[in-house]
Design an enzyme around this catalytic site. Structure first.
Site, PDB file in Angstrom:
ATOM      1  CB  CYS A 169      -0.922   0.020   1.225  1.00  0.00           C
ATOM      2  SG  CYS A 169      -2.013  -1.407   1.308  1.00  0.00           S
TER       3      CYS A 169
ATOM      4  NE  ARG B  47      -2.847  -4.589  -2.801  1.00  0.00           N
ATOM      5  CZ  ARG B  47      -2.306  -3.917  -1.777  1.00  0.00           C
ATOM      6  NH1 ARG B  47      -2.465  -2.620  -1.699  1.00  0.00           N
ATOM      7  NH2 ARG B  47      -1.581  -4.542  -0.869  1.00  0.00           N
TER       8      ARG B  47
END
Ligand code: BEZ
Length: 237
Positions: free
Chosen positions: A53, A136
């Protein structure tokens, strides 16, 4: 929309983007109404202070100006709280150097979603992958608040942000010129003209002497669309 068995909803292409009000690192937002007239990429990430991330946020933030030029607002989300978001973004700016990027400031809003209210509306919690972290997910929302494309990735797979930019450009180009884009299209490549809807048009296409049009067969014709045309689409009201 019907909820799935974990109480989530899975939006579809063509749906009005589910609305929500949220606290973000840039103040409160009303989604999608605050962004009417703009394209939006709403994307989730599994958790703050995690490596994939972090690499994604640095990459996306470093491309911020390119998305602004495309009239596109970025909005991030994870099921972490506001103070975690703030601390993580400060750490990124102050400490992390990655792939030639450093001192990266994330200026787009990052939504806090501890309650999973938003994540559930957008099918971001996928229990086969994780029940406590968002996958995601990426939603491409048009200036009228309609979901035009979406992509989901698992936790372990960092996204390709050049591809997300390509999707926005392809959607905007399809709208501006009523064309479609072939496999692996990049701005400046030939585009696909709508398939002939009558025998007359099919014949016209096949007989055409237009050097900008190339027909592989009656149902598959491309035409030139310059990079300049992609960058400067006609203004429509
Ligand atoms: C990461 O961003 O590095 C990550 C997050 C959740 C699970 C696996 C990796």
């Amino acid at each position: 929309m019907e909820p799935t068995d974990n109480g989530s909803f899975l939006p579809r292409i063509g749906d009005i983007a589910p609305s929500f009000e949220a606290i973000t690192t840039q103040g409160n937002i009303n989604f999608p109404s605050d962004y009417t007239g703009k394209w939006v990429i709403l994307f989730s990430h599994p958790a703050d202070f995690t490596p994939v991330c972090t690499s994604e946020f640095m990459t996306f933030a470093s491309m911020q100006a390119e998305f602004t030029d495309l009239n596109t607002q970025l909005v991030g989300l994870s099921i972490d709280g506001l103070y975690s978001h703030i601390a993580w973004l400060r750490t990124i700016k102050e400490k992390i150097e990655f792939n030639g990027m450093k001192n990266i400031e994330v200026t787009f809003p990052l939504v806090e979603d501890i309650t999973m209210n938003v994540a559930k509306k957008y099918g971001m919690i996928q229990p086969g992958e994780s029940s406590t972290k968002a996958v995601r997910a990426v939603f491409f929302v048009d200036p009228k608040g309609i979901i035009r494309a979406m992509i989901y990735y698992p936790l372990s797979l960092g996204r390709n942000f050049d591809e997300l930019k390509r999707v926005i450009i392809a959607l905007q180009t399809a709208d501006a010129y009523s064309i479609a884009t072939p496999a692996n299209w990049e701005p400046g490549d030939d585009v696909i003209v709508p398939t002939a809807g009558s025998c007359g048009v099919a014949k016209e296409r096949m007989d055409s002497k237009d050097e900008d049009v190339k027909c592989y067969d009656w149902f598959f014709c491309t035409k030139k669309l310059s990079l300049e045309q992609v960058k400067n689409p006609p203004i429509t009201i």
